[in-house]
Design a protein around this motif. Structure first.
Motif, PDB file in Angstrom:
ATOM      1  N   TRP A  56       0.836  -1.197   0.000  1.00  0.00           N
ATOM      2  CA  TRP A  56       0.000   0.000   0.000  1.00  0.00           C
ATOM      3  C   TRP A  56       0.871   1.248   0.000  1.00  0.00           C
ATOM      4  O   TRP A  56       0.572   2.231  -0.682  1.00  0.00           O
ATOM      5  CB  TRP A  56      -0.935  -0.007   1.196  1.00  0.00           C
ATOM      6  N   THR A  57       1.968   1.229   0.728  1.00  0.00           N
ATOM      7  CA  THR A  57       2.860   2.385   0.779  1.00  0.00           C
ATOM      8  C   THR A  57       3.409   2.696  -0.606  1.00  0.00           C
ATOM      9  O   THR A  57       3.431   3.861  -1.023  1.00  0.00           O
ATOM     10  CB  THR A  57       4.008   2.127   1.768  1.00  0.00           C
ATOM     11  N   GLY A  66       4.685  12.707  -3.671  1.00  0.00           N
ATOM     12  CA  GLY A  66       4.993  13.828  -2.782  1.00  0.00           C
ATOM     13  C   GLY A  66       4.158  13.833  -1.521  1.00  0.00           C
ATOM     14  O   GLY A  66       4.348  14.668  -0.653  1.00  0.00           O
ATOM     15  N   ARG A  67       3.211  12.900  -1.417  1.00  0.00           N
ATOM     16  CA  ARG A  67       2.380  12.823  -0.215  1.00  0.00           C
ATOM     17  C   ARG A  67       2.485  11.422   0.349  1.00  0.00           C
ATOM     18  O   ARG A  67       1.724  10.544   0.015  1.00  0.00           O
ATOM     19  CB  ARG A  67       0.918  13.096  -0.551  1.00  0.00           C
TER      20      ARG A  67
END
Length: 68
Positions: A56-57, A66-67
């Motif tokens: 998921w990461t 960027g988030r």
């Protein structure tokens, strides 16, 4: 002689189905060769897909750069 289950709620009947299913051994459920071949094919595809899976990461990093 049929058994009358009309006194059971839909959820109780579903629970009973699950209990009955769980009471069976693998050999109690006949599976045709065609169905067995399809199950084997799907299992192989699943195993192959797992190798290609991302966490998921990692996916979030691709979808929202960027988030983190």
């Amino acid at each position: 002689m049929p058994i009358d289950f009309s006194h059971l709620s839909p959820q109780e009947r579903l629970d009973l189905i699950g209990e009955l299913w769980e009471s069976l051994d693998e050999g109690d459920v006949p599976v045709s060769e065609g169905v067995r071949a399809e199950l084997d094919r799907r299992n192989a595809a699943f195993q192959e897909s797992r190798v290609k899976a991302v966490s998921w990461t990692e996916l979030r990093g691709v979808l929202r750069p960027g988030r983190a």
